[in-house]
Write a protein that holds these residues in place. Structure first.
Motif, PDB file in Angstrom:
ATOM      1  N   PHE A  18       0.838  -1.193   0.000  1.00 51.15           N
ATOM      2  CA  PHE A  18       0.000   0.000   0.000  1.00 51.15           C
ATOM      3  C   PHE A  18       0.874   1.244   0.000  1.00 51.15           C
ATOM      4  CE2 PHE A  18      -2.290  -3.378   2.166  1.00 51.15           C
ATOM      5  CZ  PHE A  18      -3.489  -3.386   1.478  1.00 51.15           C
ATOM      6  N   ASP A  19       0.292   2.321  -0.502  1.00 50.63           N
ATOM      7  CA  ASP A  19       0.959   3.618  -0.435  1.00 50.63           C
ATOM      8  C   ASP A  19       0.596   4.365   0.840  1.00 50.63           C
ATOM      9  OD1 ASP A  19       2.092   3.505  -3.202  1.00 50.63           O
ATOM     10  OD2 ASP A  19      -0.031   3.414  -3.708  1.00 50.63           O
ATOM     11  N   GLU A  20      -0.515   3.952   1.466  1.00 53.50           N
ATOM     12  CA  GLU A  20      -0.998   4.639   2.666  1.00 53.50           C
ATOM     13  C   GLU A  20      -1.791   3.647   3.509  1.00 53.50           C
ATOM     14  OE1 GLU A  20      -3.962   8.416   3.740  1.00 53.50           O
ATOM     15  OE2 GLU A  20      -3.318   8.063   1.662  1.00 53.50           O
ATOM     16  N   VAL A  21      -1.589   3.693   4.808  1.00 54.12           N
ATOM     17  CA  VAL A  21      -2.314   2.834   5.748  1.00 54.12           C
ATOM     18  C   VAL A  21      -3.003   3.715   6.780  1.00 54.12           C
ATOM     19  CG1 VAL A  21      -2.139   1.015   7.487  1.00 54.12           C
ATOM     20  CG2 VAL A  21      -0.697   0.921   5.437  1.00 54.12           C
ATOM     21  N   ARG A  22      -4.298   3.507   6.963  1.00 50.17           N
ATOM     22  CA  ARG A  22      -5.064   4.255   7.955  1.00 50.17           C
ATOM     23  C   ARG A  22      -5.692   3.272   8.944  1.00 50.17           C
ATOM     24  NH1 ARG A  22      -8.473   8.697   4.290  1.00 50.17           N
ATOM     25  NH2 ARG A  22      -6.738   9.297   2.906  1.00 50.17           N
ATOM     26  N   VAL A  23      -5.417   3.486  10.215  1.00 53.70           N
ATOM     27  CA  VAL A  23      -6.036   2.684  11.266  1.00 53.70           C
ATOM     28  C   VAL A  23      -7.288   3.424  11.720  1.00 53.70           C
ATOM     29  CG1 VAL A  23      -5.752   1.636  13.542  1.00 53.70           C
ATOM     30  CG2 VAL A  23      -3.807   1.746  11.959  1.00 53.70           C
ATOM     31  N   VAL A  24      -8.446   2.903  11.304  1.00 54.87           N
ATOM     32  CA  VAL A  24      -9.726   3.571  11.551  1.00 54.87           C
ATOM     33  C   VAL A  24     -10.802   2.512  11.792  1.00 54.87           C
ATOM     34  CG1 VAL A  24      -9.182   5.609  10.139  1.00 54.87           C
ATOM     35  CG2 VAL A  24     -10.256   3.613   9.069  1.00 54.87           C
ATOM     36  N   PRO A  25     -11.900   2.870  12.447  1.00 56.63           N
ATOM     37  CA  PRO A  25     -13.000   1.908  12.599  1.00 56.63           C
ATOM     38  C   PRO A  25     -13.583   1.539  11.232  1.00 56.63           C
ATOM     39  CG  PRO A  25     -13.265   3.786  14.079  1.00 56.63           C
ATOM     40  CD  PRO A  25     -12.176   4.148  13.133  1.00 56.63           C
ATOM     41  N   VAL A  26     -13.791   0.256  11.018  1.00 54.81           N
ATOM     42  CA  VAL A  26     -14.438  -0.239   9.795  1.00 54.81           C
ATOM     43  C   VAL A  26     -15.549  -1.182  10.242  1.00 54.81           C
ATOM     44  CG1 VAL A  26     -14.168  -1.458   7.610  1.00 54.81           C
ATOM     45  CG2 VAL A  26     -12.243  -0.133   8.542  1.00 54.81           C
ATOM     46  N   THR A  27     -16.774  -0.843   9.914  1.00 55.73           N
ATOM     47  CA  THR A  27     -17.903  -1.659  10.339  1.00 55.73           C
ATOM     48  C   THR A  27     -18.793  -1.974   9.138  1.00 55.73           C
ATOM     49  OG1 THR A  27     -19.262   0.275  10.872  1.00 55.73           O
ATOM     50  CG2 THR A  27     -17.917  -0.629  12.647  1.00 55.73           C
ATOM     51  N   PHE A  28     -19.480  -3.111   9.230  1.00 52.92           N
ATOM     52  CA  PHE A  28     -20.424  -3.460   8.176  1.00 52.92           C
ATOM     53  C   PHE A  28     -21.618  -4.159   8.806  1.00 52.92           C
ATOM     54  CE2 PHE A  28     -18.224  -7.440   8.724  1.00 52.92           C
ATOM     55  CZ  PHE A  28     -19.155  -8.417   8.428  1.00 52.92           C
ATOM     56  N   ARG A  29     -22.707  -4.145   8.080  1.00 54.77           N
ATOM     57  CA  ARG A  29     -23.887  -4.902   8.497  1.00 54.77           C
ATOM     58  C   ARG A  29     -24.580  -5.436   7.258  1.00 54.77           C
ATOM     59  NH1 ARG A  29     -28.685  -1.982   7.989  1.00 54.77           N
ATOM     60  NH2 ARG A  29     -28.408   0.237   7.512  1.00 54.77           N
ATOM     61  N   ARG A  30     -25.158  -6.608   7.420  1.00 54.11           N
ATOM     62  CA  ARG A  30     -25.919  -7.199   6.331  1.00 54.11           C
ATOM     63  C   ARG A  30     -27.336  -6.663   6.365  1.00 54.11           C
ATOM     64  NH1 ARG A  30     -23.915 -13.316   7.693  1.00 54.11           N
ATOM     65  NH2 ARG A  30     -21.683 -12.962   7.304  1.00 54.11           N
ATOM     66  N   THR A  31     -27.890  -6.443   5.205  1.00 49.59           N
ATOM     67  CA  THR A  31     -29.272  -6.010   5.070  1.00 49.59           C
ATOM     68  C   THR A  31     -30.024  -7.073   4.264  1.00 49.59           C
ATOM     69  OG1 THR A  31     -28.942  -4.816   2.989  1.00 49.59           O
ATOM     70  CG2 THR A  31     -28.453  -3.624   5.036  1.00 49.59           C
ATOM     71  N   THR A  32     -31.320  -6.883   4.108  1.00 47.91           N
ATOM     72  CA  THR A  32     -32.089  -7.851   3.322  1.00 47.91           C
ATOM     73  C   THR A  32     -31.640  -7.875   1.861  1.00 47.91           C
ATOM     74  OG1 THR A  32     -33.781  -6.153   2.966  1.00 47.91           O
ATOM     75  CG2 THR A  32     -34.119  -7.695   4.799  1.00 47.91           C
ATOM     76  N   ALA A  33     -31.078  -6.770   1.392  1.00 44.25           N
ATOM     77  CA  ALA A  33     -30.679  -6.688  -0.010  1.00 44.25           C
ATOM     78  C   ALA A  33     -29.187  -6.897  -0.227  1.00 44.25           C
ATOM     79  CB  ALA A  33     -31.087  -5.337  -0.596  1.00 44.25           C
ATOM     80  N   GLY A  34     -28.372  -6.663   0.808  1.00 45.60           N
ATOM     81  CA  GLY A  34     -26.939  -6.754   0.591  1.00 45.60           C
ATOM     82  C   GLY A  34     -26.137  -6.377   1.821  1.00 45.60           C
ATOM     83  N   VAL A  35     -25.212  -5.425   1.659  1.00 50.32           N
ATOM     84  CA  VAL A  35     -24.273  -5.059   2.715  1.00 50.32           C
ATOM     85  C   VAL A  35     -24.105  -3.542   2.739  1.00 50.32           C
ATOM     86  CG1 VAL A  35     -21.863  -5.217   3.508  1.00 50.32           C
ATOM     87  CG2 VAL A  35     -23.007  -7.242   2.567  1.00 50.32           C
ATOM     88  N   LEU A  61     -15.659   7.125   4.295  1.00 48.58           N
ATOM     89  CA  LEU A  61     -16.105   6.125   3.331  1.00 48.58           C
ATOM     90  C   LEU A  61     -17.473   5.608   3.718  1.00 48.58           C
ATOM     91  CD1 LEU A  61     -15.631   4.131   0.928  1.00 48.58           C
ATOM     92  CD2 LEU A  61     -14.644   2.566   2.619  1.00 48.58           C
ATOM     93  N   SER A  62     -18.371   5.550   2.736  1.00 49.19           N
ATOM     94  CA  SER A  62     -19.681   4.924   2.916  1.00 49.19           C
ATOM     95  C   SER A  62     -19.960   4.096   1.674  1.00 49.19           C
ATOM     96  CB  SER A  62     -20.767   5.990   3.102  1.00 49.19           C
ATOM     97  OG  SER A  62     -22.047   5.395   3.160  1.00 49.19           O
ATOM     98  N   LEU A  63     -20.370   2.856   1.872  1.00 50.87           N
ATOM     99  CA  LEU A  63     -20.596   1.959   0.751  1.00 50.87           C
ATOM    100  C   LEU A  63     -21.793   1.062   1.044  1.00 50.87           C
ATOM    101  CD1 LEU A  63     -19.764   0.417  -1.883  1.00 50.87           C
ATOM    102  CD2 LEU A  63     -18.264  -0.975  -0.429  1.00 50.87           C
ATOM    103  N   THR A  64     -22.695   0.977   0.074  1.00 55.31           N
ATOM    104  CA  THR A  64     -23.808   0.035   0.130  1.00 55.31           C
ATOM    105  C   THR A  64     -23.852  -0.716  -1.189  1.00 55.31           C
ATOM    106  OG1 THR A  64     -25.097   1.438   1.619  1.00 55.31           O
ATOM    107  CG2 THR A  64     -26.299  -0.221   0.371  1.00 55.31           C
ATOM    108  N   PHE A  65     -23.963  -2.034  -1.125  1.00 53.05           N
ATOM    109  CA  PHE A  65     -24.093  -2.791  -2.370  1.00 53.05           C
ATOM    110  C   PHE A  65     -25.101  -3.915  -2.202  1.00 53.05           C
ATOM    111  CE2 PHE A  65     -20.395  -4.651  -0.189  1.00 53.05           C
ATOM    112  CZ  PHE A  65     -20.683  -6.011  -0.205  1.00 53.05           C
ATOM    113  N   GLY A  66     -25.767  -4.229  -3.303  1.00 54.08           N
ATOM    114  CA  GLY A  66     -26.740  -5.306  -3.316  1.00 54.08           C
ATOM    115  C   GLY A  66     -26.104  -6.613  -3.740  1.00 54.08           C
ATOM    116  N   VAL A  67     -26.633  -7.703  -3.219  1.00 58.80           N
ATOM    117  CA  VAL A  67     -26.107  -9.032  -3.538  1.00 58.80           C
ATOM    118  C   VAL A  67     -27.184  -9.818  -4.272  1.00 58.80           C
ATOM    119  CG1 VAL A  67     -25.192 -11.185  -2.604  1.00 58.80           C
ATOM    120  CG2 VAL A  67     -24.562  -9.007  -1.557  1.00 58.80           C
ATOM    121  N   GLY A  68     -26.809 -10.366  -5.419  1.00 58.41           N
ATOM    122  CA  GLY A  68     -27.764 -11.101  -6.236  1.00 58.41           C
ATOM    123  C   GLY A  68     -27.573 -12.599  -6.163  1.00 58.41           C
TER     124      GLY A  68
END
Length: 202
Positions: A66-83, A90-97
């Motif tokens: 890596f060119d840069e490393v950040r130690v930060v909280p990273v959390t995720f949760r599953r939803t009915t459609a995805g994650v 950073l904010s990310l939501t994606f659907g799983v098919g």
């Protein structure tokens, strides 16, 4: 004495129309307990790791590049459609098919074989032909060897993300391949169930 580290969970790989590509690890069983991390490559090639603790960041950054490393909280949760995943800036939501073509192919392989390091070493040349930019075995940094044993794969259907106050646009292929290690994720966005084994001497 040889050392062996096993990580079991899921990896999601996707691109965005902004050119930012992301590989997200959502780990259930690891030497460090459950955690999530994000490997992100910007269009210009800048590679960033987001990891939740000094210990996980050090291990991952020693294994990959890596060119840069950040130690930060990273959390995720599953939803009915995805994650849904969040980290600072950073904010990310994606659907799983449904099961992807790769997932249908994986059904042929018994799970006990799919995660066996000798098997993964043997099929690596075939994996490279079937899924360009993807490998199942190879050399990592710090004298380590790494093996990816995928047992299930599902298609990522859509995504919405912001990074550093910028909308990343819509879902796109993960292309060009990311350059964190010897293998990229498939170019077709998908989430896989995986056991990653990392071995080293010393």
């Amino acid at each position: 004495m040889p050392q062996r580290h096993t990580f079991t969970g899921r990896i999601a790989g996707l691109g965005t129309t902004s050119g930012v590509r992301l590989v997200i690890g959502m780990w259930e069983t690891t030497p460090f307990g459950p955690f999530a991390d994000v490997m992100l490559e910007e269009p210009g090639g800048h590679r960033i790791l987001l990891a939740p603790t000094d210990q996980t960041a050090d291990f991952i950054a020693t294994t990959y590049t890596f060119d840069e490393v950040r130690v930060v909280p990273v959390t995720f949760r599953r939803t009915t459609a995805g994650v849904t995943l969040t980290a600072p800036r950073l904010s990310l939501t994606f659907g799983v098919g449904s099961i992807s073509p790769l997932g249908r192919l994986l059904r042929i392989v018994p799970p006990s074989f799919a995660t066996n390091t000798a098997w993964l070493r043997a099929i690596d040349p075939i994996a490279r032909l079937l899924v360009p930019s993807v490998r199942t075995a190879g050399s990592a940094n710090a004298g380590r060897r790494e093996f990816y044993g995928v047992t299930r794969a599902r298609t990522i259907m859509d995504a919405a993300a912001t990074w550093q106050d910028r909308d990343l646009g819509s879902l796109a292929p993960l292309w060009p391949p990311v350059r964190f290690g010897f293998s990229s994720a498939p170019s077709t966005p998908q989430i896989v169930d995986v056991t990653t084994t990392i071995t080293s001497v010393g």
